[in-house]
Design an enzyme around this catalytic site. Structure first.
Site, short mmCIF file in Angstrom:
data_model
loop_
_atom_site.label_atom_id
_atom_site.label_comp_id
_atom_site.label_asym_id
_atom_site.label_seq_id
_atom_site.Cartn_x
_atom_site.Cartn_y
_atom_site.Cartn_z
N GLU A 237 130.28 76.88 4.98
CA GLU A 237 131.21 76.00 4.25
C GLU A 237 132.14 76.79 3.32
OE1 GLU A 237 130.08 72.30 2.55
OE2 GLU A 237 128.70 71.78 4.19
N HIS A 357 126.58 77.13 11.43
CA HIS A 357 126.52 75.85 10.72
C HIS A 357 126.48 74.77 11.80
CE1 HIS A 357 128.28 73.11 7.33
NE2 HIS A 357 127.03 72.82 7.65
N PRO A 362 122.20 63.21 11.33
CA PRO A 362 120.86 63.01 11.88
C PRO A 362 120.84 62.20 13.17
CG PRO A 362 120.88 62.54 9.52
CD PRO A 362 122.31 62.70 9.94
N ASP A 409 122.76 77.24 8.14
CA ASP A 409 122.49 75.85 7.80
C ASP A 409 122.38 75.12 9.13
OD1 ASP A 409 122.48 73.20 7.14
OD2 ASP A 409 124.37 73.22 6.03
N ASN A 411 120.89 72.23 9.64
CA ASN A 411 120.83 70.78 9.48
C ASN A 411 119.68 70.17 10.27
OD1 ASN A 411 122.87 69.76 7.64
ND2 ASN A 411 124.37 70.67 9.02
N ASN A 474 118.09 71.85 0.63
CA ASN A 474 119.21 70.93 0.38
C ASN A 474 118.67 69.83 -0.53
OD1 ASN A 474 121.05 68.45 2.24
ND2 ASN A 474 121.83 69.80 0.66
N PHE A 479 118.92 62.84 0.06
CA PHE A 479 118.16 63.69 0.98
C PHE A 479 117.67 64.93 0.26
CE2 PHE A 479 117.89 67.36 3.77
CZ PHE A 479 117.01 66.91 4.73
#
Length: 547
Positions: A237, A357, A362, A409, A411, A474, A479
């Site tokens: 990012e 990244h 989700p 990251d 995710n 995170n 979250f």
């Protein structure tokens, strides 16, 4: 608010109630109610009220309450609070701790001022203030368009910030380095810095505007990077403009160089002004310890097109996401070694550093998994090409012949298909994360095996952070979880230590509900590990074999 502007309801509307049917009462059935109305010209509230902590709605309208006790903050589940038409002259600051509130009615009281702590009610949608003799400043903010939100922002930004600095994160040693011979020892950081365009009030309403401001956050971010002083730094990012005009010049002064690529959308943007704000991935390396030999960009949308073979799911779900991976082939220098320097032919050892990244949503766990598989297939191709250049004529190519450091990251939680695939080297084609999408034929060519039922890669990887070390990487209001990772080739490297988590007690004591925060510049926490590179057999330098 002037007296002549007050409105006065001659009749207090009461809530409609339902009671337990007699049959259920006879059977001694238990009930738990979530709404409570107290009426009858009440002047004082019983302390027992604050023990009913499951309440979601509390109606105290139309009484004679002169004050609300600070203990109201114990009702942590409140969504609706109506204390209109009482005799309140002030509100407790603790009201601001009821961060689940969405509806707060304070109409027809005697309030002249509001506590700035009300600015912490970032989920508040309805705020009733009519009929109070409030200051002109508050009235002007509240009366305008989107007045509730403007007032909340104003109050949060002017709230005196009292939270203490978090304690230093602990260093967790894992093992001792090999002191019997020269070995390369270096540190690696992985950090999603939260680019400016995503740091909005809509996403992070609990953070003051001044602490969301990029000028404020970037100073804290670069200070953190300098504090840990990692030898290899992977960032996600990073906005294009910030890489070239901030991170690169700042880190060059500290002895680093770096590479960067924005997300794929930048290539299709006609405006330079728009392109400069596209975020991407960056890799920095300490020039006294490493040389950059080659870099490689992995664009998942382009790989999706190349591997689609008519799959609508690959085209409609994967190809439309413009996430990227970035790879740097580094070579060690003498400055990377401790306990002496190895023979000249063994000084320059290759290390492949990758950062990525992966898509965030989700609901698209299938896309995350396919993107990860495409990245591993690309890394396999990169190492095969390097192996051919290093060992011409070799009949066997092993993807584990060059050390790999994988940062990103992702995710994806530790129990996800993405992490299962990376750490075990395999995943069934029927894995639930594929969501029964029609990927089987398209992803099978990314697999290292011919199996129809299992998809594999041949890299032997492990995570530097073991299970339960970090409760979260995170940390937002909605979250909290582990989604950032550093993985390494187990054939060549040993983790010597890792940076531990922030003290959870600090979050609790300071009521930190999410990041960013004035003391935390991103919604992610940096990962840091120290790795020892095991010595290789004598080999030819990568630099001497560049094609």
């Amino acid at each position: 608010m002037p007296k002549d502007k007050q409105y006065d309801s001659p009749r207090i509307n009461r809530k409609n109630h339902s009671t337990m049917p007699p049959d259920n009462l006879t059977l001694s059935k238990k009930t738990q109610w979530f709404e409570l109305e107290i009426t009858g010209n009440i002047r004082n509230l019983s302390p027992a009220l604050w023990s009913i902590q499951h309440l979601t709605s509390l109606y105290l309208k139309g009484n004679n309450l002169p004050r609300i006790p600070p203990d109201i903050c114990k009702l942590e589940c409140l969504v609706t609070l109506d204390i209109s038409s009482n005799k309140l002259r002030s509100l407790p600051a603790e009201l601001g701790d009821l961060i689940t509130l969405k509806d707060l009615q304070l109409n027809n009281n005697c309030l002249r001022n509001l506590p700035y702590e009300l600015g912490k009610l970032f989920q508040l949608q309805n705020l009733g203030l009519q009929g109070n003799p409030l200051s002109a400043e508050i009235v002007n903010l509240y009366s305008g368009a989107n007045g509730t939100q403007k007032l909340l922002i104003y109050m949060l930004d002017n709230l005196t910030f009292t939270a203490s600095q978090p304690p230093q994160r602990p260093w967790i040693p894992l093992t001792h380095p090999d002191r019997s011979k020269p070995t390369a020892i270096f540190t690696v950081m992985c950090y999603n810095v939260l680019c400016d365009k995503y740091a909005t009030r809509q996403l992070y309403g609990y953070c003051p505007s001044w602490a969301l401001n990029w000028e404020y956050r970037r100073k804290a971010i670069i200070d953190e990077i300098r504090h840990y002083s990692a030898d290899i730094i992977s960032l996600q990012e990073v906005e294009t403009d910030q890489f070239y005009n901030f991170f690169l010049p700042e880190l060059k002064r500290d002895g680093y160089n770096g590479i960067f690529s924005p997300k794929s959308r930048a290539r299709t943007m006609p405006s330079e002004q728009d392109r400069k704000h596209v975020d991407g991935c960056a890799i920095f390396y300490r020039t006294s310890k490493f040389t950059l030999i080659k870099e490689h960009l992995v664009e998942f949308n382009q790989l999706a097109i190349a591997n689609a073979e008519g799959s609508d799911d690959m085209l409609n779900r994967v190809m439309t996401k413009d996430n990227i991976g970035l790879t740097a082939l580094l070579e060690t220098k003498e400055g990377c070694f401790e306990n002496g320097v190895p023979s000249s032919e063994n000084v320059r050892q290759p290390i492949l550093v990758t950062t990525a990244h992966i898509h965030w949503d989700p609901e698209f766990c299938d896309v995350k998994l396919v993107q990860t598989m495409m990245l591993m297939a690309e890394l396999k191709s990169i190492i095969e090409d390097l192996s051919i250049s290093l060992r011409p004529g070799s009949s066997q190519i092993d993807v584990n012949s060059i050390p790999l450091i994988f940062c990103g990251d992702l995710n994806s939680l530790p129990e996800s298909g993405v992490i299962e695939y990376l750490t075990t080297g395999k995943i069934p084609t029927t894995h639930e994360d594929f969501k029964e999408m029609a990927y089987a034929d398209t992803v099978r060519k990314l697999s290292s095996s011919d199996s129809k039922d299992v998809l594999t890669h041949n890299f032997r990887l492990s995570m530097t952070y073991g299970e339960n070390v970090m409760g979260f990487t995170n940390y937002t209001y909605d979250f909290k979880g582990v989604i950032d990772y550093i993985l390494y080739s187990t054939d060549f490297m040993t983790p010597l230590g890792i940076l531990g988590p922030l003290d959870r007690q600090w979050f609790k004591e300071n009521k930190v509900v999410g990041a960013p925060h004035p003391h935390i510049p991103s919604d992610h926490f940096a990962l840091l590990t120290e790795l020892e590179l095991k010595p290789f057999l004598p080999r030819t330098s990568v630099a001497n074999n560049r094609r």
